[in-house]
Write a protein that holds these residues in place. Structure first.
Motif, mmCIF file in Angstrom:
data_model
loop_
_atom_site.group_PDB
_atom_site.id
_atom_site.type_symbol
_atom_site.label_atom_id
_atom_site.label_comp_id
_atom_site.label_asym_id
_atom_site.label_seq_id
_atom_site.Cartn_x
_atom_site.Cartn_y
_atom_site.Cartn_z
ATOM 1 N N ALA A 300 43.217 14.529 -38.898
ATOM 2 C CA ALA A 300 44.471 13.768 -38.816
ATOM 3 C C ALA A 300 44.255 12.336 -38.346
ATOM 4 C CB ALA A 300 45.486 14.488 -37.920
ATOM 5 N N VAL A 301 43.129 11.760 -38.720
ATOM 6 C CA VAL A 301 42.821 10.377 -38.357
ATOM 7 C C VAL A 301 42.152 9.721 -39.569
ATOM 8 C CG1 VAL A 301 41.236 8.996 -36.953
ATOM 9 C CG2 VAL A 301 42.543 10.812 -35.869
ATOM 10 N N GLU A 302 42.393 8.422 -39.748
ATOM 11 C CA GLU A 302 41.672 7.663 -40.776
ATOM 12 C C GLU A 302 40.502 6.950 -40.112
ATOM 13 O OE1 GLU A 302 41.750 7.017 -43.979
ATOM 14 O OE2 GLU A 302 43.393 8.390 -44.410
ATOM 15 N N GLY A 309 40.406 -0.228 -34.837
ATOM 16 C CA GLY A 309 40.851 -0.097 -33.441
ATOM 17 C C GLY A 309 39.712 -0.353 -32.471
ATOM 18 N N LEU A 310 38.543 0.155 -32.795
ATOM 19 C CA LEU A 310 37.378 -0.047 -31.916
ATOM 20 C C LEU A 310 36.963 -1.522 -31.908
ATOM 21 C CD1 LEU A 310 35.347 3.179 -32.765
ATOM 22 C CD2 LEU A 310 36.260 2.552 -30.519
ATOM 23 N N ARG A 374 45.662 7.595 -30.015
ATOM 24 C CA ARG A 374 46.676 6.629 -30.455
ATOM 25 C C ARG A 374 46.899 6.731 -31.967
ATOM 26 N NH1 ARG A 374 45.179 0.978 -30.880
ATOM 27 N NH2 ARG A 374 43.986 1.243 -28.979
ATOM 28 N N SER A 375 45.818 6.839 -32.735
ATOM 29 C CA SER A 375 45.962 6.947 -34.200
ATOM 30 C C SER A 375 46.751 8.197 -34.557
ATOM 31 C CB SER A 375 44.604 7.051 -34.887
ATOM 32 O OG SER A 375 43.801 5.984 -34.561
ATOM 33 N N ARG A 376 46.475 9.277 -33.836
ATOM 34 C CA ARG A 376 47.167 10.537 -34.155
ATOM 35 C C ARG A 376 48.660 10.435 -33.848
ATOM 36 N NH1 ARG A 376 42.546 14.856 -32.088
ATOM 37 N NH2 ARG A 376 41.496 15.012 -34.106
ATOM 38 N N TRP A 382 49.788 14.568 -37.904
ATOM 39 C CA TRP A 382 49.565 15.071 -36.548
ATOM 40 C C TRP A 382 50.898 15.462 -35.908
ATOM 41 C CZ3 TRP A 382 45.605 16.712 -33.788
ATOM 42 C CH2 TRP A 382 45.685 16.774 -32.406
ATOM 43 N N ASN A 383 50.927 16.637 -35.312
ATOM 44 C CA ASN A 383 52.138 17.084 -34.612
ATOM 45 C C ASN A 383 51.944 16.826 -33.121
ATOM 46 O OD1 ASN A 383 54.147 18.542 -33.294
ATOM 47 N ND2 ASN A 383 54.247 20.094 -34.925
#
Ligand SMILES: Cc1ncc(COP(=O)(O)O)c(C=O)c1O
Length: 402
Positions: A300-302, A309-310, A374-376, A382-383
């Motif tokens: 559930a992350v790209e 982000g990093l 944060r991405s999730r 993502w739930n």
């Protein structure tokens, strides 16, 4: 904080390489093929560099040919071997997880009339000698299997695969671009015919590499011209580049046991830290692995958004989904180890070196953990309430460690 953790992409120039190169960028600018003093200096240095590289790899100096990098060495090995062994046959065996420098060259040779067998790998990215044995045919000209994978860090059983191949009479090439300078690499012990390396992957300069060609193996020239590199790769030699590559490699090999232990211990800490993130999976072999390689997928992350982000917090990393062509297709390596497309999209590769401090390691773990969370939170996949993905994509069941 600034943390460079993309050492598999390239490494900073080592102090040893920089200092060794400087004279050849300034005062000793001579053409190594000319006869006067300043040129003889250059020729001597080039000769010394060849000896140093040979010593580092357990080869003879006359088996080392300087090239313009890893891609060039791979191209020469495959195209050269295909041509040299044409009378024997036009069958080439390689693997589904090779770097594009090998895969695209093999595809090109396929269009020129060669028949290419792409071996699959297991879920850790390993190819077995038995698989290679089964693929060999009377008309097999060449087998090319990488020593260590650039994305997931898996180290292949090259000695065994080379033995099977050579017993059959075919040539064996290994792309050792990610391995040289990071793990012990001895061409005699490995029993390979051809081996590619690139200077910038171990603290040397970019745009210079080498191809090891075992004595007795005859490849056609890569470049025709003035007859440099014993007639096989013409063009005025890149003396500073060769000298820098040799200095970096000599240093890397001299300090290898300590560096490997230090880097592997730091890698273990990062793997431990990132494994605590829910719905994460370490990709590649946990044991047969390059010391600096940490590669994960997070559901559930790209991966691309993790890398961006990093970057915002000073961390340089990469993702298998980020392709040089700008396409967002998931990496062929992650698909080859059996990851579903949707999961392969969430990949992150950190490749550390001895230059990464303990503080940087802590920072890496903290920042990746925060950015995944944060991405999730922003992801429709993502739930947030149940703290789990809205959908699972594993056709054969979710691996145990997820
Ligand atoms: C395994 C492998 N082979 C070949 C190459 C190509 O090397 P270069 O970009 O120096 O030509 C790379 C570079 O990433 C690599 O990782």
């Amino acid at each position: 904080m600034f943390v460079y953790s993309d050492n598999a992409a390239t490494m900073p120039l080592s102090r040893e390489a920089f200092e060794a190169m400087l004279p050849f960028l300034r005062d000793n600018f001579g053409n190594a093929s000319s006869v006067y003093g300043v040129a003889r200096e250059a020729a001597r240095a080039l000769h010394g560099a060849r000896e140093d590289v040979a010593r580092a790899l357990g080869a003879k100096p006359e088996e080392i040919y300087f090239t313009g990098g890893g891609t060039e060495s791979d191209n020469w090995a495959l195209k050269g071997a295909a041509e040299a062994r044409r009378a024997r046959g036009r069958h080439i065996v390689t693997t589904a997880i090779e770097h594009h420098a090998v895969l695209h060259t093999a595809e090109y040779l396929g269009r020129q009339g060669c028949e290419i067998t792409l071996l699959p790998v297991d879920e850790r990215g390993l190819v077995s000698p038995e698989q290679v044995r089964d693929a060999l045919r009377p008309d097999t000209a060449l087998v090319s299997v990488m020593l260590a994978n650039n994305e997931i860090g898996t180290i292949e059983p090259i000695r065994e695969i080379a033995a099977v191949t050579r017993a059959h009479g075919a040539l064996f090439h290994t792309d050792a671009v990610q391995a040289v300078g990071h793990i012990p690499v001895d061409v005699t012990e490995l029993g390979v015919d051809l081996l590619s390396l690139a200077g910038h992957k171990f603290g040397g300069p970019k745009g210079v590499g080498a191809l090891y060609i075992r004595k007795g193996v005859r490849l056609p020239p890569l470049l025709h011209g003035g007859g440099h590199e014993r007639g096989l790769r013409s063009g005025t030699e890149n003396v500073a580049g060769a000298v820098g590559l040799a200095a970096a490699l000599t240093r890397a090999v001299q300090t290898l046991p300590e560096t490997m232990a230090l880097v592997a211990a730091r890698r273990a800490r990062v793997i431990d830290g990132l494994s605590r993130i829910p719905f994460s999976l370490l990709t590649g072999d946990p044991v047969r692995r390059l010391p600096g390689n940490i590669s994960f997928v997070f559901e559930a992350v790209e991966g691309e958004s993790l890398v961006l982000g990093l970057d915002m917090v000073g961390v340089c990393a990469s993702s298998g989904s980020a392709c040089s062509s700008g396409s967002l297709d998931p990496s062929h390596v992650l698909l080859a180890i059996g990851l579903p497309h949707e999961v392969a999209h969430g990949s992150l590769r950190l490749t550390i070196s001895e230059n990464n401090t303990e503080e940087e390691i802590d920072y890496l773990i903290e920042q990746v953990t925060n950015i995944v969370a944060r991405s999730r939170r922003m992801s429709p996949l993502w739930n947030e309430e149940t703290q789990s993905p809205t959908e699972r994509f594993w056709p054969q069941g979710v691996p145990a460690s997820l």
